[in-house]
Motif scaffolding. Structure first.
Motif, PDB file in Angstrom:
ATOM      1  N   ASP A 234       0.860  -1.179   0.000  1.00 62.52           N
ATOM      2  CA  ASP A 234       0.000   0.000   0.000  1.00 62.52           C
ATOM      3  C   ASP A 234       0.898   1.232   0.000  1.00 62.52           C
ATOM      4  N   VAL A 235       0.882   1.982  -1.122  1.00 64.91           N
ATOM      5  CA  VAL A 235       1.728   3.165  -1.238  1.00 64.91           C
ATOM      6  C   VAL A 235       0.951   4.443  -0.940  1.00 64.91           C
ATOM      7  N   ASN A 236      -0.283   4.311  -0.479  1.00 60.10           N
ATOM      8  CA  ASN A 236      -1.137   5.480  -0.279  1.00 60.10           C
ATOM      9  C   ASN A 236      -1.381   5.764   1.204  1.00 60.10           C
ATOM     10  N   VAL A 237      -0.395   5.415   2.056  1.00 60.90           N
ATOM     11  CA  VAL A 237      -0.565   5.623   3.491  1.00 60.90           C
ATOM     12  C   VAL A 237       0.035   6.944   3.938  1.00 60.90           C
ATOM     13  N   HIS A 238       0.606   7.690   3.014  1.00 58.94           N
ATOM     14  CA  HIS A 238       1.262   8.954   3.345  1.00 58.94           C
ATOM     15  C   HIS A 238       0.958   9.945   2.230  1.00 58.94           C
ATOM     16  N   PRO A 239       0.600  11.195   2.553  1.00 57.72           N
ATOM     17  CA  PRO A 239       0.244  12.166   1.508  1.00 57.72           C
ATOM     18  C   PRO A 239       1.326  12.326   0.444  1.00 57.72           C
ATOM     19  N   ALA A 240       2.594  12.295   0.859  1.00 58.61           N
ATOM     20  CA  ALA A 240       3.694  12.442  -0.097  1.00 58.61           C
ATOM     21  C   ALA A 240       4.227  11.091  -0.562  1.00 58.61           C
ATOM     22  N   LYS A 241       3.554  10.025  -0.186  1.00 58.36           N
ATOM     23  CA  LYS A 241       3.914   8.662  -0.598  1.00 58.36           C
ATOM     24  C   LYS A 241       5.346   8.301  -0.191  1.00 58.36           C
ATOM     25  N   ALA A 242       5.799   8.831   0.960  1.00 61.42           N
ATOM     26  CA  ALA A 242       7.155   8.557   1.428  1.00 61.42           C
ATOM     27  C   ALA A 242       7.231   7.268   2.231  1.00 61.42           C
ATOM     28  N   GLU A 243       6.084   6.761   2.696  1.00 56.87           N
ATOM     29  CA  GLU A 243       6.055   5.525   3.469  1.00 56.87           C
ATOM     30  C   GLU A 243       5.153   4.517   2.773  1.00 56.87           C
ATOM     31  N   VAL A 244       5.390   3.254   3.036  1.00 53.34           N
ATOM     32  CA  VAL A 244       4.588   2.193   2.436  1.00 53.34           C
ATOM     33  C   VAL A 244       4.198   1.193   3.515  1.00 53.34           C
ATOM     34  N   ARG A 245       3.221   0.348   3.197  1.00 51.29           N
ATOM     35  CA  ARG A 245       2.797  -0.711   4.115  1.00 51.29           C
ATOM     36  C   ARG A 245       2.734  -2.007   3.321  1.00 51.29           C
ATOM     37  N   PHE A 246       3.415  -3.041   3.835  1.00 53.69           N
ATOM     38  CA  PHE A 246       3.475  -4.328   3.139  1.00 53.69           C
ATOM     39  C   PHE A 246       2.407  -5.270   3.681  1.00 53.69           C
ATOM     40  N   ARG A 247       1.869  -6.090   2.795  1.00 59.48           N
ATOM     41  CA  ARG A 247       0.895  -7.099   3.226  1.00 59.48           C
ATOM     42  C   ARG A 247       1.598  -8.157   4.073  1.00 59.48           C
ATOM     43  N   GLU A 248       2.849  -8.522   3.698  1.00 58.42           N
ATOM     44  CA  GLU A 248       3.614  -9.527   4.447  1.00 58.42           C
ATOM     45  C   GLU A 248       4.965  -8.935   4.825  1.00 58.42           C
ATOM     46  N   PRO A 249       5.010  -8.092   5.846  1.00 54.61           N
ATOM     47  CA  PRO A 249       6.280  -7.451   6.215  1.00 54.61           C
ATOM     48  C   PRO A 249       7.357  -8.440   6.634  1.00 54.61           C
ATOM     49  N   GLY A 250       6.965  -9.557   7.251  1.00 58.86           N
ATOM     50  CA  GLY A 250       7.949 -10.555   7.670  1.00 58.86           C
ATOM     51  C   GLY A 250       8.698 -11.156   6.491  1.00 58.86           C
ATOM     52  N   LEU A 251       7.976 -11.419   5.395  1.00 57.83           N
ATOM     53  CA  LEU A 251       8.602 -11.975   4.199  1.00 57.83           C
ATOM     54  C   LEU A 251       9.599 -10.983   3.611  1.00 57.83           C
ATOM     55  N   VAL A 252       9.205  -9.713   3.568  1.00 62.53           N
ATOM     56  CA  VAL A 252      10.102  -8.682   3.022  1.00 62.53           C
ATOM     57  C   VAL A 252      11.342  -8.549   3.892  1.00 62.53           C
ATOM     58  N   ARG A 253      11.137  -8.513   5.208  1.00 63.16           N
ATOM     59  CA  ARG A 253      12.265  -8.366   6.130  1.00 63.16           C
ATOM     60  C   ARG A 253      13.241  -9.531   5.988  1.00 63.16           C
ATOM     61  N   GLY A 254      12.717 -10.753   5.978  1.00 61.40           N
ATOM     62  CA  GLY A 254      13.581 -11.926   5.858  1.00 61.40           C
ATOM     63  C   GLY A 254      14.335 -11.962   4.551  1.00 61.40           C
ATOM     64  N   MET A 255      13.676 -11.558   3.481  1.00 62.07           N
ATOM     65  CA  MET A 255      14.310 -11.569   2.161  1.00 62.07           C
ATOM     66  C   MET A 255      15.488 -10.594   2.104  1.00 62.07           C
ATOM     67  N   ILE A 256      15.299  -9.407   2.659  1.00 57.98           N
ATOM     68  CA  ILE A 256      16.365  -8.408   2.610  1.00 57.98           C
ATOM     69  C   ILE A 256      17.541  -8.825   3.487  1.00 57.98           C
ATOM     70  N   ILE A 257      17.260  -9.281   4.707  1.00 59.68           N
ATOM     71  CA  ILE A 257      18.346  -9.690   5.609  1.00 59.68           C
ATOM     72  C   ILE A 257      19.140 -10.839   5.004  1.00 59.68           C
ATOM     73  N   THR A 258      18.436 -11.843   4.475  1.00 64.04           N
ATOM     74  CA  THR A 258      19.116 -12.996   3.883  1.00 64.04           C
ATOM     75  C   THR A 258      19.983 -12.580   2.709  1.00 64.04           C
ATOM     76  N   ALA A 259      19.440 -11.715   1.841  1.00 60.50           N
ATOM     77  CA  ALA A 259      20.195 -11.282   0.661  1.00 60.50           C
ATOM     78  C   ALA A 259      21.436 -10.498   1.055  1.00 60.50           C
ATOM     79  N   LEU A 260      21.302  -9.593   2.017  1.00 60.47           N
ATOM     80  CA  LEU A 260      22.452  -8.791   2.429  1.00 60.47           C
ATOM     81  C   LEU A 260      23.514  -9.652   3.106  1.00 60.47           C
ATOM     82  N   LYS A 261      23.092 -10.550   3.984  1.00 64.41           N
ATOM     83  CA  LYS A 261      24.070 -11.392   4.684  1.00 64.41           C
ATOM     84  C   LYS A 261      24.765 -12.346   3.710  1.00 64.41           C
ATOM     85  N   HIS A 262      24.018 -12.832   2.717  1.00 65.94           N
ATOM     86  CA  HIS A 262      24.627 -13.701   1.719  1.00 65.94           C
ATOM     87  C   HIS A 262      25.676 -12.938   0.910  1.00 65.94           C
TER      88      HIS A 262
END
Length: 603
Positions: free
Chosen positions: A305-333
């Motif tokens: 959801d990119v419409n949670v902020h008037p200037a669209k600077a923040e977003v909301r993910f349906r599955e934040p845990g999946l996004v978090r795990g994906m980024i951490i795993t990719a960076l650590k790898h």
């Protein structure tokens, strides 16, 4: 007693409504720049020019070579809630940067707005004016294919807003930052950014595939040092792709201002994503140091959801845990794949410090009496040193060298050890240069990685102390340590209460060997006081490992044999992350022979 006047509910005038909307979307000149540049990108522009005058208060002009608009589209473009970017009216399928349909009318309600546009393939161009919310008729104009938007006298209709703007330089920097971020996300588009006739940014369109184009553009924006000291990230999971570049731990900054995050090519400042980056690097950087990253997350439009902020600077993910795990795993790898690689800026800084300085001639610079005869003084200066001044085994110099058989291979990445400086730095020879290793920092990382591996696989082996160590700390520190005694025991550090404000240590991790137990316990108490309950259990354990590894590593000032030096080099080559210690400092500096020869004028 308070009295309230009876008030009748009424509908606000259209002009007031527009200015309220403008207040949500256009808070400063940079906000208008963002909306206009995003519109140009959405229109398929390949070249965008941005011009400011008086930090955008007098003029903001954005010119693009996009698809342009015909007469009817231009008239609709300045109406509230008009957009071309929601063909199915589905707010969950936002696939463009701008979509709210409020930017142009909002800007027009607080400024003197002029839009001139010509649709691609059309022979006719058109122009419209909006002044303080009042719209003119669409009239013919002369213009090339594309669109030019001119915003003059921003906030003239709401002069109070002008009082809240910062200094011109600050406002220009805000607008510049907006253009830089959009340029990072769109390397296929060329940009120029001019303020008061000074060109501050000029980026040509990048060529090549996605990753090549992005790193070329990131090099333009963040500098070639980032390009040379970054790790490529490119992973896909189902319909989600994470790509971009992240710096080596030794290439870091004092703030997180150079962490650029994009969701579906939209620049965002999301706390979740910034926290994920911090968590991925917490194993490698000390307190107060931050990596430089530019990460691009592409996922299905209905999962964010990119419409949670008037200037669209923040977003909301349906599955934040999946996004978090994906980024951490990719960076650590990526960090693990880097192995013992360290930032090239470390070597460049060392070379810079080693540049020969020209010393002006002075007769007093010669270590000999001067009798007006320069030739005699020079002869005395270059006279061979007396034997008592030459390096002797019984009188060790600052640099203690050891003979190494010439047939020993220097083909290893970190070369073959040739000597030790100040009982602290190992000097090794490689095929095309030399490597200088900080023995304490390097061994600290090796011990740390072995502790983590042991903890993950079989648990930490313990070593009983022949004489238990009693450490006096004070009641608060002792209580904090004993409250986590179970966590420490899992790491092989066994302690218990020994009276008020005192603990007794009975076992230590076997990997630490002969260590300063008192110093270790005091450091752990300080660590717990600093981060308290802010970290998860796993992160706490790793943090404790880092502190213990520092105490269990080869200390500076210890003389090493040639075999010990080479063993340390080989372990570094086989150990991930060995290019930096647990605090983000480099463990070695590599100097290429070409660079060394330049220092001496050979090249």
């Amino acid at each position: 007693m308070a009295y309230f006047l009876a008030m009748t509910i009424r509908i606000l005038p259209p002009t007031t409504i527009s200015r309220i909307a403008a207040g949500e979307v256009i808070e400063r000149p940079a906000s208008a720049v963002k909306e206009l540049v995003e519109n140009a990108i959405d229109a398929g522009a390949k070249h965008i020019d941005i011009v400011l005058r008086d930090a955008g208060k007098t003029l903001i002009q954005v010119n693009d070579d996009g698809t342009g608009m015909n007469k009817a589209e231009l008239a609709l473009a300045v109406e509230r809630h008009a957009t071309s970017k929601l063909p199915d009216d589905d707010l969950l399928q936002v696939k463009h940067l701008g979509f709210r349909g409020e930017a142009l009318p909002s800007i027009g309600s607080v400024s003197r707005l002029t839009i001139t546009s010509r649709a691609r393939g059309s022979d006719a161009a058109w122009q419209i004016h909006v002044e303080g919310g009042e719209t003119s008729e669409v009239t013919p104009a002369a213009h090339a294919a594309g669109t030019t938007v001119e915003v003059r006298d921003l906030f003239y209709a709401t002069p109070a807003r002008l009082k809240f703007l910062r200094a011109d330089r600050t406002e220009v920097e805000h607008a510049k930052d907006i253009v830089m971020r959009l340029a990072m996300a769109h390397p296929e588009v060329s940009f120029t950014f001019t303020s008061d006739a000074r060109t501050l940014l000029r980026y040509g369109s990048a060529q090549g595939d996605l990753l090549k184009g992005r790193i070329a553009r990131l090099g333009d924006v963040l500098g070639r040092e980032f390009e040379a000291n970054s790790l490529a990230i490119d992973v896909t999971r189902d319909t989600t792709r994470l790509s971009g570049f992240a710096s080596l731990p030794t290439y870091n900054r004092g703030t997180s201002s150079e962490q650029y995050l994009f969701v579906n090519n939209r620049p965002v400042r999301d706390k979740l994503l910034l926290g994920v980056v911090r968590a991925a690097y917490q194993d490698f950087l000390g307190h107060g140091r931050h990596p430089v990253v530019a990460l691009f997350l592409d996922l299905a439009a209905d999962t964010v959801d990119v419409n949670v902020h008037p200037a669209k600077a923040e977003v909301r993910f349906r599955e934040p845990g999946l996004v978090r795990g994906m980024i951490i795993t990719a960076l650590k790898h990526a960090l693990a794949e880097a192995g013992h690689r360290a930032s090239t800026t470390v070597s460049l800084a060392a070379l810079g410090a080693a540049r020969p300085q020209s010393v002006p001639y002075s007769p007093h610079s010669f270590a000999a009496p001067m009798h007006g005869n320069l030739a005699e003084a020079v002869a005395m200066l270059y006279e061979p040193l007396a034997p008592s001044l030459l390096p002797q085994t019984a009188q060790p110099p600052a640099a203690r060298t050891q003979e190494v058989p010439m047939q020993e291979s220097v083909a290893y990445p970190l070369g073959a050890a040739r000597g030790q400086l100040h009982n602290t730095y190992i000097v090794a020879q490689t095929q095309d240069g030399i490597v200088i290793v900080d023995q304490h920092a390097a061994h600290e990382r090796l011990v740390y990685e072995r502790m983590k591996e042991s903890l993950a696989q079989t648990g930490m082996a313990r070593q009983k102390l022949l004489l238990p160590e009693v450490v006096e700390l004070g009641e608060p520190d002792a209580s904090r340590l004993l409250a986590r005694a179970g966590e420490f025991a899992a790491l092989g550090l066994v302690m218990e209460s020994f009276g008020e404000g005192t603990v007794v240590v009975r076992e230590v991790p076997a990997l630490l060997g002969d260590t300063d137990v008192r110093g270790l316990i005091r450091d752990l108490a300080d660590d717990i006081e600093e981060w308290g309950d802010a970290l998860a259990l796993k992160e706490k354990l790793e943090h404790i490992c880092g502190t213990m590894a520092c105490h269990g590593s080869v200390r500076a000032g210890r003389a090493l044999s040639l075999a010990e030096m080479n063993a340390l080099l080989r372990q570094m080559e086989a150990t991930p992350h060995s290019g930096q210690c647990n605090h983000g400092r480099p463990t070695y500096v590599e100097l290429k022979l070409n660079d060394i020869e330049k220092l001496f004028g050979r090249r």
